[in-house]
Design a protein around this motif. Structure first.
Motif, PDB file in Angstrom:
ATOM      1  N   ALA A   1       0.614  -1.294  -0.140  1.00 34.25           N
ATOM      2  CA  ALA A   1       0.019   0.034  -0.080  1.00 34.25           C
ATOM      3  C   ALA A   1       0.910   1.206   0.015  1.00 34.25           C
ATOM      4  O   ALA A   1       0.532   2.446  -0.420  1.00 34.25           O
ATOM      5  N   PHE A   2       2.003   0.941   0.560  1.00 33.05           N
ATOM      6  CA  PHE A   2       2.974   2.373   0.687  1.00 33.05           C
ATOM      7  C   PHE A   2       4.077   2.558  -0.595  1.00 33.05           C
ATOM      8  O   PHE A   2       4.768   3.321  -0.490  1.00 33.05           O
TER       9      PHE A   2
ATOM     10  N   SER B   1       1.116   6.168   9.384  1.00 35.17           N
ATOM     11  CA  SER B   1       0.171   6.548   9.256  1.00 35.17           C
ATOM     12  C   SER B   1      -0.912   5.642   9.958  1.00 35.17           C
ATOM     13  O   SER B   1      -0.903   4.401   9.844  1.00 35.17           O
ATOM     14  N   SER B   2      -2.004   6.325  10.506  1.00 34.58           N
ATOM     15  CA  SER B   2      -3.018   5.719  11.032  1.00 34.58           C
ATOM     16  C   SER B   2      -2.458   4.700  12.158  1.00 34.58           C
ATOM     17  O   SER B   2      -1.707   5.236  13.189  1.00 34.58           O
ATOM     18  N   GLY B   3      -2.618   3.550  11.964  1.00 38.44           N
ATOM     19  CA  GLY B   3      -2.275   2.488  13.143  1.00 38.44           C
ATOM     20  C   GLY B   3      -0.733   2.491  12.950  1.00 38.44           C
ATOM     21  O   GLY B   3      -0.117   2.157  14.144  1.00 38.44           O
ATOM     22  N   GLY B   4      -0.111   2.823  11.802  1.00 38.51           N
ATOM     23  CA  GLY B   4       1.326   2.784  11.987  1.00 38.51           C
ATOM     24  C   GLY B   4       1.811   4.067  12.647  1.00 38.51           C
ATOM     25  O   GLY B   4       3.132   3.909  13.189  1.00 38.51           O
TER      26      GLY B   4
ATOM     27  N   ILE C   1      -1.647  15.885   9.728  1.00 38.56           N
ATOM     28  CA  ILE C   1      -3.260  15.884   9.547  1.00 38.56           C
ATOM     29  C   ILE C   1      -3.557  16.240   8.196  1.00 38.56           C
ATOM     30  O   ILE C   1      -2.908  17.085   7.483  1.00 38.56           O
ATOM     31  N   GLY C   2      -4.153  15.577   7.390  1.00 38.05           N
ATOM     32  CA  GLY C   2      -4.683  15.484   6.002  1.00 38.05           C
ATOM     33  C   GLY C   2      -5.603  16.880   5.947  1.00 38.05           C
ATOM     34  O   GLY C   2      -6.328  17.278   6.681  1.00 38.05           O
ATOM     35  N   ALA C   3      -5.237  17.838   4.833  1.00 37.62           N
ATOM     36  CA  ALA C   3      -6.018  18.905   4.601  1.00 37.62           C
ATOM     37  C   ALA C   3      -7.414  18.767   4.424  1.00 37.62           C
ATOM     38  O   ALA C   3      -8.440  19.762   4.586  1.00 37.62           O
ATOM     39  N   ALA C   4      -7.897  17.606   3.955  1.00 37.49           N
ATOM     40  CA  ALA C   4      -9.062  17.326   3.775  1.00 37.49           C
ATOM     41  C   ALA C   4      -9.947  16.333   4.629  1.00 37.49           C
ATOM     42  O   ALA C   4     -10.786  15.776   4.509  1.00 37.49           O
ATOM     43  N   SER C   5      -9.135  16.123   6.050  1.00 33.04           N
ATOM     44  CA  SER C   5      -9.706  15.360   7.001  1.00 33.04           C
ATOM     45  C   SER C   5     -10.425  15.961   8.179  1.00 33.04           C
ATOM     46  O   SER C   5     -10.814  15.307   9.108  1.00 33.04           O
ATOM     47  N   GLY C   6     -10.981  17.262   8.048  1.00 25.29           N
ATOM     48  CA  GLY C   6     -11.751  17.921   8.791  1.00 25.29           C
ATOM     49  C   GLY C   6     -12.930  17.188   9.637  1.00 25.29           C
ATOM     50  O   GLY C   6     -13.123  17.316  10.675  1.00 25.29           O
TER      51      GLY C   6
ATOM     52  N   GLY D   1      -4.617  15.733   0.811  1.00 18.95           N
ATOM     53  CA  GLY D   1      -5.560  14.722   0.907  1.00 18.95           C
ATOM     54  C   GLY D   1      -6.078  14.535   2.331  1.00 18.95           C
ATOM     55  O   GLY D   1      -5.926  15.413   3.301  1.00 18.95           O
ATOM     56  N   ASP D   2      -6.682  13.364   2.527  1.00 21.62           N
ATOM     57  CA  ASP D   2      -7.415  13.001   3.932  1.00 21.62           C
ATOM     58  C   ASP D   2      -6.467  12.004   4.591  1.00 21.62           C
ATOM     59  O   ASP D   2      -5.448  12.090   4.615  1.00 21.62           O
ATOM     60  N   HIS D   3      -7.275  11.065   5.016  1.00 24.42           N
ATOM     61  CA  HIS D   3      -6.655   9.955   5.844  1.00 24.42           C
ATOM     62  C   HIS D   3      -5.676   9.176   5.236  1.00 24.42           C
ATOM     63  O   HIS D   3      -4.589   8.763   5.736  1.00 24.42           O
ATOM     64  N   GLY D   4      -6.138   8.926   3.890  1.00 18.01           N
ATOM     65  CA  GLY D   4      -5.062   8.353   2.906  1.00 18.01           C
ATOM     66  C   GLY D   4      -4.531   9.108   1.799  1.00 18.01           C
ATOM     67  O   GLY D   4      -4.414   8.678   0.707  1.00 18.01           O
ATOM     68  N   GLY D   5      -4.194  10.321   2.396  1.00 18.40           N
ATOM     69  CA  GLY D   5      -3.711  11.201   1.088  1.00 18.40           C
ATOM     70  C   GLY D   5      -2.497  10.572   0.336  1.00 18.40           C
ATOM     71  O   GLY D   5      -2.332  10.928  -0.834  1.00 18.40           O
TER      72      GLY D   5
END
Length: 272
Positions: A36-37, A96-99, A219-224, A248-252
């Motif tokens: 994924a990365f 990222s996230s759990g990582g 923090i993602g720019a679109a994660s508000g 992007g968001d959480h997965g930017g």
């Protein structure tokens, strides 16, 4: 060129990949695997030696006991073992996230192994004022997985995270494409053995602020609208450092790997 490696650790055999040249950078998720990365790692490999891995029990990292739970501390010890296998005393880390939660555990448990940690949207629910309610939702998702299966659990998870899962008729929208057998296995492991321990992790803020590692919250720019926006802001406030905005968001990093890598490089060099 990407090289693949295996490493025996207590209770598991880990799969990890190395590409590029330059300062060592570990890029990790949980439950997301190395594949994924890959686009982000490729974008970073011109300036860094980038290491990605499959967390224990996910994809190519096999467990001796498939019923073993995956905790942030256990995953952090695995990452420290990868550093040992590489002969590296320390590295920069992007999680990222759990990582990101794994990275926080690594910096707290293994002082001196992390130079800069970029913790992108860690889902640290216990930092929120409504933590009890949020953790009850996590328990409901786990119960839905055991009762109704992976699809139902993912829909509840996405809704709880703050993503729009409504179709035109107000019902849930199924994810595009058919998941592979490995996707299904990874999802089952996440819901049964990983999600709760990761979401309920409490970072050692004193160790993080007193340690040698520089910790930056992304923090993602679109994660508000996402729950990880709230948890990330809460962590940044506890650490006393302003968060850094990523595309992007959480997965930017999935949709904009080049732009994401450019921001990450600026953070690692201290420009941001």
């Amino acid at each position: 060129m990407t090289t693949t490696h295996t490493l025996d650790v207590p209770g598991a055999r880990l799969h990890y990949e190395v590409r590029g040249a330059g300062p060592l950078l570990l890029v990790m998720g949980a439950p997301m695997d190395a594949a994924a990365f890959a686009p982000l790692a490729d974008a970073l490999a011109g300036d860094h030696t980038v290491v990605t891995h499959d967390p224990r029990g996910i994809s190519g990292s096999r467990l001796d006991d498939p019923e073993q739970d995956s905790t942030p501390d256990l995953r952090a010890d695995d990452v420290a073992a990868i550093l040992d296998d590489l002969g590296a005393e320390s590295a920069d880390v992007f999680g990222s996230s759990g990582g990101a939660v794994t990275g926080l555990a690594l910096a707290g448990r293994h002082p001196g192994r992390v130079r800069t940690l970029v913790a992108h949207e860690p889902p640290l629910l216990k930092l929120l004022p409504d933590a009890g309610e949020r953790i009850a939702v996590i328990d409901d998702i786990v119960e839905a997985f055991h009762r109704e299966g992976i699809g139902a659990a993912w829909m509840k998870f996405m809704a709880a995270a703050g993503f729009d899962v409504g179709g035109d008729d107000g019902g849930p929208t199924p994810p595009p494409g058919e998941p592979s057998e490995q996707d299904l296995a990874n999802s089952a492991r996440f819901f049964a053995h990983e999600m709760r321990d990761t979401s309920c992790y409490e970072p050692d803020v004193d160790a993080l602020t007193a340690g040698a590692a520089r910790v930056v919250v992304g923090i993602g720019a679109a994660s508000g609208g996402l729950i990880t926006y709230r948890t990330s802001r809460a962590l940044a406030e506890l650490l006393g450092t302003p968060p850094v905005e990523f595309p992007g968001d959480h997965g930017g990093f999935l949709g904009q790997p080049k732009e994401f890598a450019e921001v990450l490089q600026k953070v690692l060099t201290g420009e941001v």
